[in-house]
Design a protein around this motif. Structure first.
Motif, PDB file in Angstrom:
ATOM      1  N   GLU A 215      71.736  69.801  53.658  1.00 25.94           N
ATOM      2  CA  GLU A 215      70.912  69.324  54.764  1.00 25.94           C
ATOM      3  C   GLU A 215      70.502  70.510  55.640  1.00 25.94           C
ATOM      4  O   GLU A 215      71.315  71.363  55.961  1.00 25.94           O
ATOM      5  CB  GLU A 215      71.675  68.287  55.588  1.00 25.94           C
ATOM      6  N   ASP A 218      65.815  74.664  53.370  1.00 22.58           N
ATOM      7  CA  ASP A 218      64.397  74.541  53.029  1.00 22.58           C
ATOM      8  C   ASP A 218      64.135  74.735  51.540  1.00 22.58           C
ATOM      9  O   ASP A 218      63.233  74.108  50.977  1.00 22.58           O
ATOM     10  CB  ASP A 218      63.580  75.566  53.821  1.00 22.58           C
ATOM     11  N   MET A 258      68.566  62.885  47.633  1.00 26.96           N
ATOM     12  CA  MET A 258      68.387  63.152  49.059  1.00 26.96           C
ATOM     13  C   MET A 258      67.026  62.641  49.521  1.00 26.96           C
ATOM     14  O   MET A 258      65.999  62.960  48.928  1.00 26.96           O
ATOM     15  CB  MET A 258      68.503  64.652  49.341  1.00 26.96           C
ATOM     16  N   ARG A 259      67.031  61.859  50.588  1.00 28.23           N
ATOM     17  CA  ARG A 259      65.756  61.416  51.152  1.00 28.23           C
ATOM     18  C   ARG A 259      65.029  62.586  51.799  1.00 28.23           C
ATOM     19  O   ARG A 259      63.805  62.722  51.698  1.00 28.23           O
ATOM     20  CB  ARG A 259      65.992  60.312  52.182  1.00 28.23           C
ATOM     21  N   GLU A 260      65.797  63.382  52.526  1.00 27.77           N
ATOM     22  CA  GLU A 260      65.255  64.588  53.136  1.00 27.77           C
ATOM     23  C   GLU A 260      66.168  65.736  52.740  1.00 27.77           C
ATOM     24  O   GLU A 260      67.382  65.608  52.757  1.00 27.77           O
ATOM     25  CB  GLU A 260      65.187  64.458  54.656  1.00 27.77           C
ATOM     26  N   GLY A 261      65.587  66.811  52.391  1.00 27.49           N
ATOM     27  CA  GLY A 261      66.383  67.956  51.962  1.00 27.49           C
ATOM     28  C   GLY A 261      65.468  69.090  51.576  1.00 27.49           C
ATOM     29  O   GLY A 261      64.309  69.157  52.011  1.00 27.49           O
ATOM     30  N   SER A 263      62.741  71.350  50.154  1.00 30.20           N
ATOM     31  CA  SER A 263      61.406  70.986  49.657  1.00 30.20           C
ATOM     32  C   SER A 263      61.011  71.808  48.446  1.00 30.20           C
ATOM     33  O   SER A 263      59.945  71.570  47.864  1.00 30.20           O
ATOM     34  CB  SER A 263      60.368  71.176  50.762  1.00 30.20           C
ATOM     35  N   ARG A 309      63.676  65.429  42.884  1.00 31.11           N
ATOM     36  CA  ARG A 309      62.671  64.508  43.433  1.00 31.11           C
ATOM     37  C   ARG A 309      61.266  64.983  43.115  1.00 31.11           C
ATOM     38  O   ARG A 309      60.994  66.183  43.059  1.00 31.11           O
ATOM     39  CB  ARG A 309      62.801  64.414  44.960  1.00 31.11           C
ATOM     40  N   ASP A 311      58.762  65.062  44.977  1.00 34.44           N
ATOM     41  CA  ASP A 311      58.128  65.813  46.057  1.00 34.44           C
ATOM     42  C   ASP A 311      58.772  67.174  46.282  1.00 34.44           C
ATOM     43  O   ASP A 311      58.419  67.892  47.210  1.00 34.44           O
ATOM     44  CB  ASP A 311      58.157  65.011  47.361  1.00 34.44           C
ATOM     45  N   VAL A 312      59.735  67.557  45.442  1.00 34.60           N
ATOM     46  CA  VAL A 312      60.322  68.899  45.501  1.00 34.60           C
ATOM     47  C   VAL A 312      59.462  69.848  44.664  1.00 34.60           C
ATOM     48  O   VAL A 312      59.253  69.610  43.471  1.00 34.60           O
ATOM     49  CB  VAL A 312      61.775  68.903  44.979  1.00 34.60           C
TER      50      VAL A 312
END
Length: 456
Positions: A215, A218, A258-261, A263, A309, A311-312
């Motif tokens: 978390e 970047d 991970m929903r956010e993590g 990128s 993911r 989007d990564v």
């Protein structure tokens, strides 16, 4: 004896001093074949800092690598001055004064003054030591100029937090240092149960990686994997494969959950995916994979990274022969050339694609910071050469002959069947996509590349 150097750097004094005061500066200024730092994450010009190192390439056992400890006896960053003195080590005395001053608003003057006293039994070596130190200072000047130029290209990019696996390896150590000198935060991922501040613990074999540790990160750079420069026994091949696939699958699986993590996932790969011998072809990222153990491993390695993911951003950096005096395939050749027995390792017309360690490291940092770069990327210099030319240029750089081809039995004894895929290669690889992304290779030609790597 006294050795002095004064050079002009086309960057403001403030930038030079900030670079020198950050963690990673000493690593970037030290050729990997000269020494490795005991704690590469340490940095700063402050008085009282202690820098420990072991002399010689990291591949050698510590018993063969003398310890060298320097003490920052004086430090005045505001005045652009600090002094290193030997606390213990190979010299009778060593004192290095650094001074950075402004040359107008856009440039700097960097002055080095080194005083060395050798042990009495080594006084006859003073001319050789003077030559080596002057070459070292020239290497440091190139590194400073080239790294500052790299960071200037990304001055508009917000500072990143980057997690790196394989951070203690040849590329990982230098990459962490390069990012840190640019003001980025680096988290080194270590195998094991515990981690110090600035580290992340993970265990690919047991599938352990705490989501919470990523978390705020970047980008992740995945360099983990057992060295392929070993004898390819059945167990070694299994470890080469598992050390890459298991860790990559774990990272991809963790990022996918991970929903956010992070990128971006910057994934190590290799031009070995094209197979060892592709004579007459110009290999691009669109070329079909080849045959062989290494091609199969790299293909599966890249596929494992695709589980992150959607989007990564995934960048797959296909690495060629990396030129360094501290490791890789160049280092074992140097003793043969120094003894006057060096020569080409394969057929004279076989093509070799290469890149210097420093340009490889900058390519990884470029991939971290350049949001448009994704997919497979050949990280090669724009000057592939045939094996005969490579041997001739290496001999020229070392002032040694390069007339006798190395008998095939030598690499085969060292590498087993791996010699057929690591030594007897013929690959002309295009780096056009890397250059089109804005990456500027500092050492585009083999002759100047070898001069930099061998501090000539």
């Amino acid at each position: 004896m006294q050795i002095r150097s004064t050079v002009r750097i086309a960057r403001p004094a403030r930038e030079v001093l900030e670079w020198l005061d950050r963690p990673g500066a000493v690593v970037r200024l030290t050729p990997p074949g000269l020494a490795t730092l005991d704690d590469p994450a340490e940095g700063g010009m402050r008085a009282g800092r202690v820098v420990g190192a072991h002399l010689g390439p990291a591949l050698l056992p510590d018993l063969l690598r003398p310890a060298w400890v320097l003490h920052h006896a004086q430090g005045d960053p505001a005045a652009g001055r600090f002094v290193d003195q030997q606390a213990s080590g190979p010299w009778r005395t060593w004192r290095h004064e650094h001074q950075v001053s402004a040359d107008g608003t856009a440039a700097s003057i960097v002055h080095d003054a080194i005083e060395i006293e050798l042990p009495r039994v080594l006084r006859a070596l003073e001319p050789l030591v003077t030559q080596r130190v002057r070459r070292l200072l020239a290497f440091r000047t190139r590194q400073l100029r080239e790294d500052l130029a790299f960071h200037a290209r990304f001055a508009h990019v917000p500072r990143r937090t980057v997690a790196i696996t394989g951070s203690s390896g040849l590329i990982g150590t230098q990459l962490a240092a390069l990012l840190e000198t640019g003001g980025h935060r680096v988290l080194r991922m270590r195998r094991g149960q515990s981690a110090r501040e600035g580290e992340i613990a993970w265990d690919p074999q047991s599938g352990r990686l705490d989501v919470a540790d990523l978390e705020g990160v970047d980008a992740v750079v995945n360099l983990a994997g057992r060295s392929i420069a070993t004898r390819w026994t059945a167990s070694a091949q299994r470890e080469i494969r598992d050390s890459r696939i298991q860790g990559t699958e774990l990272l991809a699986r963790t990022l996918a959950g991970m929903r956010e993590g992070p990128s971006a996932l910057i994934q190590a790969s290799a031009v070995g995916i094209y197979g060892p011998r592709r004579p007459g072809e110009l290999l691009t990222e669109a070329s079909a994979p080849g045959d062989g153990f290494l091609a199969d491993v790299v293909r599966d390695w890249e596929a494992a990274a695709g589980g992150a993911r959607k989007d990564v951003r995934l960048a797959l950096l296909r690495t060629p022969l990396v030129l360094s005096d501290g490791g890789g395939s160049l280092l074992p050749q140097l003793p043969l050339f120094w003894l006057g027995m060096g020569g080409r390792l394969t057929a004279p017309e076989a093509m070799l694609s290469w890149i210097t360690l420093d340009d490889m490291v900058r390519a990884y940092a470029h991939a971290v910071l350049e949001p448009a770069l994704e997919g497979p990327v050949n990280t090669v210099a724009p000057d592939p050469v045939d094996a005969a030319t490579f041997a001739r240029e290496l001999g020229r750089a070392l002032h040694r002959p390069a007339l006798v081809p190395v008998p095939p039995i030598g690499p085969r004894l060292a590498l087993g069947e791996g010699a057929d895929e690591l030594i007897r290669t013929d690959q002309k690889v295009s780096g056009a996509r890397l250059r089109a992304s804005g990456m500027e290779v500092a050492h585009p030609r083999l002759r100047e590349a070898l001069a930099h790597v061998l501090w000539r």
